[in-house]
Design an enzyme around this catalytic site. Structure first.
Site, PDB file in Angstrom:
ATOM      1  N   ASP A  88       0.827  -1.200   0.000  1.00 46.79           N
ATOM      2  CA  ASP A  88       0.000   0.000   0.000  1.00 46.79           C
ATOM      3  C   ASP A  88       0.867   1.258   0.000  1.00 46.79           C
ATOM      4  O   ASP A  88       1.923   1.285   0.643  1.00 46.79           O
ATOM      5  CB  ASP A  88      -0.910  -0.007   1.233  1.00 46.79           C
ATOM      6  CG  ASP A  88      -2.042   0.994   1.123  1.00 46.79           C
ATOM      7  OD1 ASP A  88      -2.298   1.492   0.011  1.00 46.79           O
ATOM      8  OD2 ASP A  88      -2.666   1.294   2.163  1.00 46.79           O
TER       9      ASP A  88
ATOM     10  N   GLY B 133       0.113   5.255  -4.668  1.00 48.26           N
ATOM     11  CA  GLY B 133      -0.537   6.489  -5.107  1.00 48.26           C
ATOM     12  C   GLY B 133      -0.127   7.682  -4.271  1.00 48.26           C
ATOM     13  O   GLY B 133       0.167   8.765  -4.806  1.00 48.26           O
TER      14      GLY B 133
ATOM     15  N   HIS C  92       2.948   3.524  -9.009  1.00 51.90           N
ATOM     16  CA  HIS C  92       2.850   2.086  -9.263  1.00 51.90           C
ATOM     17  C   HIS C  92       4.127   1.557  -9.921  1.00 51.90           C
ATOM     18  O   HIS C  92       4.579   0.449  -9.604  1.00 51.90           O
ATOM     19  CB  HIS C  92       1.637   1.789 -10.143  1.00 51.90           C
ATOM     20  CG  HIS C  92       0.324   2.091  -9.474  1.00 51.90           C
ATOM     21  ND1 HIS C  92      -0.010   1.595  -8.234  1.00 51.90           N
ATOM     22  CD2 HIS C  92      -0.733   2.858  -9.869  1.00 51.90           C
ATOM     23  CE1 HIS C  92      -1.218   2.032  -7.901  1.00 51.90           C
ATOM     24  NE2 HIS C  92      -1.673   2.787  -8.876  1.00 51.90           N
TER      25      HIS C  92
ATOM     26  N   LEU D 203      11.558 -20.335  -3.640  1.00 49.06           N
ATOM     27  CA  LEU D 203      10.568 -19.451  -3.015  1.00 49.06           C
ATOM     28  C   LEU D 203       9.238 -19.651  -3.712  1.00 49.06           C
ATOM     29  O   LEU D 203       9.171 -19.680  -4.938  1.00 49.06           O
ATOM     30  CB  LEU D 203      11.001 -17.981  -3.135  1.00 49.06           C
ATOM     31  CG  LEU D 203       9.988 -16.933  -2.663  1.00 49.06           C
ATOM     32  CD1 LEU D 203       9.796 -17.016  -1.143  1.00 49.06           C
ATOM     33  CD2 LEU D 203      10.434 -15.521  -3.064  1.00 49.06           C
TER      34      LEU D 203
ATOM     35  N   GLU E 204       0.409 -13.184  12.573  1.00 50.25           N
ATOM     36  CA  GLU E 204       0.876 -11.999  13.292  1.00 50.25           C
ATOM     37  C   GLU E 204       0.816 -10.800  12.351  1.00 50.25           C
ATOM     38  O   GLU E 204       1.334 -10.853  11.227  1.00 50.25           O
ATOM     39  CB  GLU E 204       2.305 -12.199  13.789  1.00 50.25           C
ATOM     40  CG  GLU E 204       2.469 -13.370  14.751  1.00 50.25           C
ATOM     41  CD  GLU E 204       1.721 -13.172  16.067  1.00 50.25           C
ATOM     42  OE1 GLU E 204       1.653 -12.014  16.539  1.00 50.25           O
ATOM     43  OE2 GLU E 204       1.205 -14.165  16.603  1.00 50.25           O
TER      44      GLU E 204
END
Length: 256
Positions: free
Chosen positions: A23, A26, A40, A134, A210
């Site tokens: 987040d 923007g 972005h 991964l 968590e």
């Protein structure tokens, strides 16, 4: 959270699976008086920082919330720019991820993506299917409520077909129908950007995860930020419904 992550000792234990809401793209751009699309693009660099960190630290799985089912409601210009960035990333990054042993998967409702993007997603999954360094999962056009509804629908279809009895459905059987069913549930959730909510992300899977929040905007993500998150995780006592005394005595188990 600690204000000086550079002074933190190395965590004594690490999460196997990290889930991240990326987040702040923007707002990062707006602070610089630039279009949101620039934010972005800058956020793509932070994705690589996160992947590099997980590979170095031996993290087993990383799940990134790239585009929610609600994000389709954003302005058409922004959604179009995001789709172009997504396609460009699929064209540029997949071969390098494959070379580094990363298995790439996508979760979410794919029908709203263009045929070209859907084809590239499937090709990336096929190319990297045998990798094990991964487990990188990209949640795109994803919502936690959608995930739960899809699982319920699949179970209902099996009951209607006579291949599953209603009495056989418990939380473990239900979880097998969810996205990420092949992975351990997230141990650590990280959200950048200052907001403190999970925003319809992995609602079922994060029952005992968590949670860790930071004001750092996603394009500013650094290794120090991630090390601070891991250090905080290592300091927590994860009881899963047990008492601290039970854990100290060596008992383990899930919540009642």
């Amino acid at each position: 959270m600690n204000s000086d992550p550079s002074r933190l000792a190395a965590p004594a234990r690490k999460p196997c699976h990290i889930a991240v809401i990326m987040d702040g793209n923007g707002r990062w751009a707006e602070q610089r008086k630039r279009p949101r699309t620039i934010g972005h693009r800058a956020g793509a660099r932070a994705v690589n920082v996160c992947i590099d960190f997980c590979l170095r630290e031996g993290i087993q799985a990383l799940t990134l919330f790239a585009f929610s089912s609600e994000n389709w409601k954003r302005p058409r210009e922004e959604v179009g720019a995001l789709m172009r960035l997504f396609l460009n990333a699929l064209e540029r990054e997949v071969d390098e991820l494959h070379r580094r042993g990363v298995r790439l998967r996508f979760i979410g409702e794919r029908s709203q993506f263009s045929p070209v993007i859907r084809e590239r997603m499937a090709a990336a999954e096929a190319l990297t299917a045998g990798n094990a360094a991964l487990e990188l999962t990209i949640a795109a056009s994803y919502g936690g409520r959608w995930d739960i509804a899809q699982a319920a629908r699949r179970l209902a279809e099996q009951v209607a077909a006579g291949t599953l009895a209603p009495a056989e459905i418990d939380e473990f059987r239900f979880a097998r129908e969810l996205s990420l069913a092949e992975l351990p549930e997230p141990d650590l959730f990280i959200r950048t950007g200052g907001e403190q909510r999970i925003s319809n992300f992995l609602l079922w899977q994060m029952a005992y995860t968590e949670l860790w929040f930071t004001d750092t905007l996603w394009p500013d993500l650094s290794e120090d930020t991630l090390r601070a998150a891991l250090a905080d995780f290592a300091a927590r006592e994860r009881r899963f419904g047990l008492t601290g005394a039970q854990l100290a005595s060596g008992l383990t188990g899930e919540s009642a």
